[in-house]
Design a protein around this motif. Structure first.
Motif, PDB file in Angstrom:
ATOM      1  N   GLY A 156     -34.895 -10.418  -9.146  1.00 32.86           N
ATOM      2  CA  GLY A 156     -35.067 -11.625  -8.334  1.00 32.86           C
ATOM      3  C   GLY A 156     -36.015 -11.326  -7.191  1.00 32.86           C
ATOM      4  O   GLY A 156     -36.407 -10.180  -6.997  1.00 32.86           O
ATOM      5  N   PRO A 157     -36.368 -12.339  -6.403  1.00 33.37           N
ATOM      6  CA  PRO A 157     -37.373 -12.129  -5.335  1.00 33.37           C
ATOM      7  C   PRO A 157     -36.952 -11.067  -4.311  1.00 33.37           C
ATOM      8  O   PRO A 157     -37.771 -10.351  -3.782  1.00 33.37           O
ATOM      9  CB  PRO A 157     -37.510 -13.512  -4.685  1.00 33.37           C
ATOM     10  N   ALA A 171     -43.660  -6.404 -18.261  1.00 37.02           N
ATOM     11  CA  ALA A 171     -43.013  -7.035 -19.413  1.00 37.02           C
ATOM     12  C   ALA A 171     -41.659  -7.565 -18.970  1.00 37.02           C
ATOM     13  O   ALA A 171     -41.121  -7.126 -17.951  1.00 37.02           O
ATOM     14  CB  ALA A 171     -42.839  -6.013 -20.534  1.00 37.02           C
ATOM     15  N   GLN A 172     -41.099  -8.483 -19.738  1.00 38.40           N
ATOM     16  CA  GLN A 172     -39.743  -8.969 -19.460  1.00 38.40           C
ATOM     17  C   GLN A 172     -38.753  -8.006 -20.115  1.00 38.40           C
ATOM     18  O   GLN A 172     -38.936  -7.605 -21.262  1.00 38.40           O
ATOM     19  CB  GLN A 172     -39.546 -10.388 -20.015  1.00 38.40           C
ATOM     20  N   ALA A 173     -37.707  -7.643 -19.377  1.00 38.26           N
ATOM     21  CA  ALA A 173     -36.780  -6.648 -19.922  1.00 38.26           C
ATOM     22  C   ALA A 173     -35.374  -6.850 -19.382  1.00 38.26           C
ATOM     23  O   ALA A 173     -35.161  -7.515 -18.367  1.00 38.26           O
ATOM     24  CB  ALA A 173     -37.266  -5.249 -19.576  1.00 38.26           C
ATOM     25  N   GLU A 174     -34.425  -6.249 -20.096  1.00 39.48           N
ATOM     26  CA  GLU A 174     -33.030  -6.228 -19.672  1.00 39.48           C
ATOM     27  C   GLU A 174     -32.625  -4.770 -19.558  1.00 39.48           C
ATOM     28  O   GLU A 174     -32.940  -3.965 -20.434  1.00 39.48           O
ATOM     29  CB  GLU A 174     -32.188  -6.925 -20.742  1.00 39.48           C
ATOM     30  N   LEU A 175     -31.942  -4.432 -18.473  1.00 39.82           N
ATOM     31  CA  LEU A 175     -31.581  -3.028 -18.211  1.00 39.82           C
ATOM     32  C   LEU A 175     -30.069  -2.875 -18.244  1.00 39.82           C
ATOM     33  O   LEU A 175     -29.344  -3.624 -17.592  1.00 39.82           O
ATOM     34  CB  LEU A 175     -32.121  -2.622 -16.838  1.00 39.82           C
ATOM     35  N   LEU A 176     -29.602  -1.895 -19.034  1.00 40.80           N
ATOM     36  CA  LEU A 176     -28.178  -1.554 -19.061  1.00 40.80           C
ATOM     37  C   LEU A 176     -28.014  -0.204 -18.364  1.00 40.80           C
ATOM     38  O   LEU A 176     -28.564   0.799 -18.817  1.00 40.80           O
ATOM     39  CB  LEU A 176     -27.687  -1.489 -20.510  1.00 40.80           C
ATOM     40  N   LEU A 177     -27.257  -0.205 -17.238  1.00 36.28           N
ATOM     41  CA  LEU A 177     -27.163   1.004 -16.414  1.00 36.28           C
ATOM     42  C   LEU A 177     -26.025   1.929 -16.821  1.00 36.28           C
ATOM     43  O   LEU A 177     -25.919   3.039 -16.329  1.00 36.28           O
ATOM     44  CB  LEU A 177     -26.974   0.614 -14.939  1.00 36.28           C
ATOM     45  N   GLY A 178     -25.124   1.461 -17.690  1.00 37.08           N
ATOM     46  CA  GLY A 178     -24.004   2.322 -18.085  1.00 37.08           C
ATOM     47  C   GLY A 178     -22.964   1.497 -18.806  1.00 37.08           C
ATOM     48  O   GLY A 178     -23.081   0.277 -18.905  1.00 37.08           O
ATOM     49  N   PRO A 179     -21.919   2.170 -19.330  1.00 35.40           N
ATOM     50  CA  PRO A 179     -20.935   1.502 -20.173  1.00 35.40           C
ATOM     51  C   PRO A 179     -20.288   0.277 -19.520  1.00 35.40           C
ATOM     52  O   PRO A 179     -20.051  -0.725 -20.165  1.00 35.40           O
ATOM     53  CB  PRO A 179     -19.877   2.579 -20.445  1.00 35.40           C
ATOM     54  N   GLU A 180     -20.009   0.341 -18.212  1.00 34.90           N
ATOM     55  CA  GLU A 180     -19.282  -0.749 -17.565  1.00 34.90           C
ATOM     56  C   GLU A 180     -20.171  -1.632 -16.691  1.00 34.90           C
ATOM     57  O   GLU A 180     -19.708  -2.583 -16.081  1.00 34.90           O
ATOM     58  CB  GLU A 180     -18.164  -0.176 -16.671  1.00 34.90           C
ATOM     59  N   ALA A 181     -21.444  -1.267 -16.565  1.00 35.36           N
ATOM     60  CA  ALA A 181     -22.308  -1.949 -15.580  1.00 35.36           C
ATOM     61  C   ALA A 181     -22.795  -3.298 -16.121  1.00 35.36           C
ATOM     62  O   ALA A 181     -23.009  -3.444 -17.324  1.00 35.36           O
ATOM     63  CB  ALA A 181     -23.493  -1.071 -15.246  1.00 35.36           C
ATOM     64  N   PRO A 182     -22.990  -4.285 -15.237  1.00 33.21           N
ATOM     65  CA  PRO A 182     -23.567  -5.558 -15.694  1.00 33.21           C
ATOM     66  C   PRO A 182     -25.043  -5.352 -16.045  1.00 33.21           C
ATOM     67  O   PRO A 182     -25.694  -4.456 -15.510  1.00 33.21           O
ATOM     68  CB  PRO A 182     -23.427  -6.462 -14.463  1.00 33.21           C
ATOM     69  N   ARG A 183     -25.572  -6.196 -16.930  1.00 37.41           N
ATOM     70  CA  ARG A 183     -26.989  -6.090 -17.308  1.00 37.41           C
ATOM     71  C   ARG A 183     -27.864  -6.690 -16.209  1.00 37.41           C
ATOM     72  O   ARG A 183     -27.499  -7.689 -15.598  1.00 37.41           O
ATOM     73  CB  ARG A 183     -27.244  -6.844 -18.608  1.00 37.41           C
ATOM     74  N   LEU A 184     -29.023  -6.057 -15.973  1.00 40.36           N
ATOM     75  CA  LEU A 184     -30.010  -6.617 -15.039  1.00 40.36           C
ATOM     76  C   LEU A 184     -31.167  -7.153 -15.864  1.00 40.36           C
ATOM     77  O   LEU A 184     -31.669  -6.455 -16.759  1.00 40.36           O
ATOM     78  CB  LEU A 184     -30.541  -5.522 -14.098  1.00 40.36           C
ATOM     79  N   ARG A 185     -31.594  -8.390 -15.545  1.00 38.40           N
ATOM     80  CA  ARG A 185     -32.701  -8.959 -16.315  1.00 38.40           C
ATOM     81  C   ARG A 185     -33.837  -9.283 -15.362  1.00 38.40           C
ATOM     82  O   ARG A 185     -33.620  -9.762 -14.256  1.00 38.40           O
ATOM     83  CB  ARG A 185     -32.207 -10.224 -17.013  1.00 38.40           C
ATOM     84  N   GLY A 186     -35.082  -8.974 -15.749  1.00 30.31           N
ATOM     85  CA  GLY A 186     -36.187  -9.292 -14.854  1.00 30.31           C
ATOM     86  C   GLY A 186     -37.511  -8.756 -15.372  1.00 30.31           C
ATOM     87  O   GLY A 186     -37.656  -8.418 -16.547  1.00 30.31           O
ATOM     88  N   THR A 187     -38.467  -8.659 -14.460  1.00 21.71           N
ATOM     89  CA  THR A 187     -39.801  -8.168 -14.818  1.00 21.71           C
ATOM     90  C   THR A 187     -39.834  -6.648 -14.660  1.00 21.71           C
ATOM     91  O   THR A 187     -39.475  -6.121 -13.604  1.00 21.71           O
ATOM     92  CB  THR A 187     -40.856  -8.807 -13.894  1.00 21.71           C
ATOM     93  N   LEU A 188     -40.265  -5.969 -15.713  1.00 21.11           N
ATOM     94  CA  LEU A 188     -40.351  -4.504 -15.703  1.00 21.11           C
ATOM     95  C   LEU A 188     -41.800  -4.101 -15.467  1.00 21.11           C
ATOM     96  O   LEU A 188     -42.716  -4.697 -16.032  1.00 21.11           O
ATOM     97  CB  LEU A 188     -39.872  -3.964 -17.047  1.00 21.11           C
TER      98      LEU A 188
END
Length: 520
Positions: free
Chosen positions: A41-42, A12-29
């Motif tokens: 990314g590749p 599925a397509q998803a966005e991951l938040l790793l913590g209060p200050e971390a940037p979001r990661l977006r990709g295929t889950l």
């Protein structure tokens, strides 16, 4: 493939938040048999071992959903997923796969990292290696293989160190008189004072005040093999009241009349559910970023975690003092002898023995006094601080040990050859690991599951040169003396590097560590 029926969805397509200050990661889950994967990314791949998930919450709204994963290493991760059906399927898959009980289908049996060979490093810390050191220092002890097929004591290793004057037949009878067969064995020989530290489980005296001649003979032989005139102390990690209740249930303590030369001291240490609840309450308090100072301080006191640290260190100091300053032999036990007993014997050795403060010596201490000594890691570390399940056998006794070691390192910054990073790694791997080192509850179980031949050892990874630089203390200087920590409340601190690791954005400790290396 053996997990395919538990996996509800592919990706599925998803966005991951790793913590209060971390940037979001977006990709295929994607969910696999052992991992949660996110590919932004590749070339990039983010991985989470499913065994690390402690609890999972799902919410759906409109066309998407959110899954919150609370991990055993205390991280809190948020996944925003496109599609309600995909969210529910992924949540069900994670729930099913993260709670599997089977050892031999767990990830360590499939993990094959580059540069490590199966079977390497399992020979790093055999029980025999410590015996060689003892044999150089005294002739009063021998290595017995009386437990070779684990028939005498299922939670002991095959080889144990016992008084030379006591034969295997007597050991077998002593084992029958101790809970779970854990008869008194050598934990540490203190060459400077010619005394020894022993551990066992409680004697099965019961309401009839039963006795066992062979058990009494064993403890007599301990004093006879030590320095002339040595006396013994039994440090019981239960209160006098709890020991009395245990006697009514078939357990008990060593009667004065039956064990001349041995005195009993009660030093109650918390174990089991109250210790687990203390851990849970501390982690809850650390995760609340909206509270006032007064509220935080009262919650910190209310969870009693630092009180448990204080009691553990105090009891270890008392034990070490008995050996170093009084020249006494010490036997430590509670009821089962697999939890607070090991906490005391391992900490007492760190206080007294400079070798156990080296990188190799500390690994050997953990291997000998926790893993081979039968601490039931699989039961105690089944859940961490976030699980919604009622604790059955969970208790953070090993984490309490690591916290006490951290306090020692903070009070004696030059005396431990390793730093916080090693303690954090041991905490993480005890709860969820790709290595086999902390699997199962005893050597017997590890033999039955063929852990040594089918999985990699954590020690082989930690002893690789590039890992060592992260783990070593650049300021280390060998200190031949005993370390006597202060256990005053104002001397003990919250271990922020563990409990606040994911909630505040400090300068990463590794960066600071690297700078110290450069200066040194």
């Amino acid at each position: 493939p053996q997990y395919s029926e538990l996996m509800r969805t592919g990706r599925a397509q998803a966005e991951l938040l790793l913590g209060p200050e971390a940037p979001r990661l977006r990709g295929t889950l994607c969910v696999t048999g052992h991992h949660l994967l996110l590919s932004p990314g590749p070339q990039d791949l983010w991985l989470l071992l499913l065994r690390n998930v402690d609890s999972i919450e799902k919410r759906v709204a409109g066309e998407s959903g959110t899954i919150t994963l609370r991990c055993k290493d205390l991280r809190v991760l948020q996944l925003d997923i496109e599609g309600v059906e995909a969210t529910l399927d992924i949540a069900r898959s994670i729930e099913a796969l993260s709670s599997l009980e089977s050892v031999i289908t767990s990830f360590p049996f499939f993990y094959r990292p580059k540069g490590l060979r199966l079977g390497d490093a399992w020979h790093f810390h055999p029980p025999e290696s410590y015996y060689k050191r003892v044999a150089r220092e005294t002739k009063a002890w021998r290595l017995s293989e009386v437990n070779e097929n684990f028939s005498l004591c299922p939670s002991y290793p095959r080889a144990v160190i016992v008084p030379r004057a006591v034969d295997d037949k007597a050991l077998a009878l002593s084992a029958r008189f101790r809970q779970g067969g854990r008869f008194p064995v050598l934990s540490y020989h203190h060459a400077r004072s010619g005394t020894v530290l022993l551990r066992s489980s409680q004697p099965l005296t019961g309401p009839q005040k039963r006795r066992c001649a062979e058990d009494e003979e064993l403890l007599r032989a301990v004093l006879a093999g030590a320095r002339p005139g040595a006396q013994g102390f039994v440090v019981d990690t239960r209160s006098a009241q709890a020991a009395k209740q245990a006697r009514m249930a078939g357990g008990g303590t060593e009667a004065k009349a039956a064990y001349p030369g041995w005195k009993r001291l009660h030093r109650p240490l918390e174990r089991g559910r109250p210790l687990q609840e203390s851990f849970v309450r501390l982690v809850e308090a650390c995760g609340d970023l909206e509270q006032s100072t007064d509220h935080w301080l009262s919650r910190l006191e209310g969870c009693s975690w630092l009180a448990h640290v204080k009691e553990a260190l105090s009891t270890a100091c008392l034990t070490a003092q008995g050996m170093e300053r009084e020249g006494a032999c010490i036997l430590v036990h509670g009821a089962e002898g697999t939890d607070s007993t090991l906490l005391v014997t391992s900490l007492a050795q760190l206080i007294l023995d400079p070798l156990s403060r080296t990188m190799v010596g500390f690994q050997e201490l953990v291997e000998r006094e926790w893993i081979q000594a039968g601490h039931p890691f699989q039961l105690r570390c089944a859940h961490s601080a976030f699980s919604h399940a009622r604790p059955k056998h969970e208790a953070p006794t090993f984490l309490l040990f690591l916290d006490c070691v951290w306090q020692l390192g903070r009070q004696f910054p030059l005396s431990l050859e390793f730093g916080e990073a090693l303690l954090l790694a041991l905490f993480e791997h005890a709860y969820a690991s790709p290595f086999g080192t902390f699997l199962c509850n005893s050597e017997k179980e590890r033999c039955l599951c063929e852990v040594r031949s089918q999985t990699h050892s954590l020690w082989s990874r930690l002893n690789q040169p590039k890992e060592q630089r992260k783990l070593r203390n650049p300021l280390y200087v060998l200190n031949p003396l005993a370390l006597w920590p202060s256990v005053e409340p104002q001397s003990l601190q919250l271990w922020q590097g563990l409990f606040l690791r994911w909630t505040r954005p400090p300068e990463p400790p590794e960066v600071a560590w690297e700078k110290v290396w450069q200066i040194v």
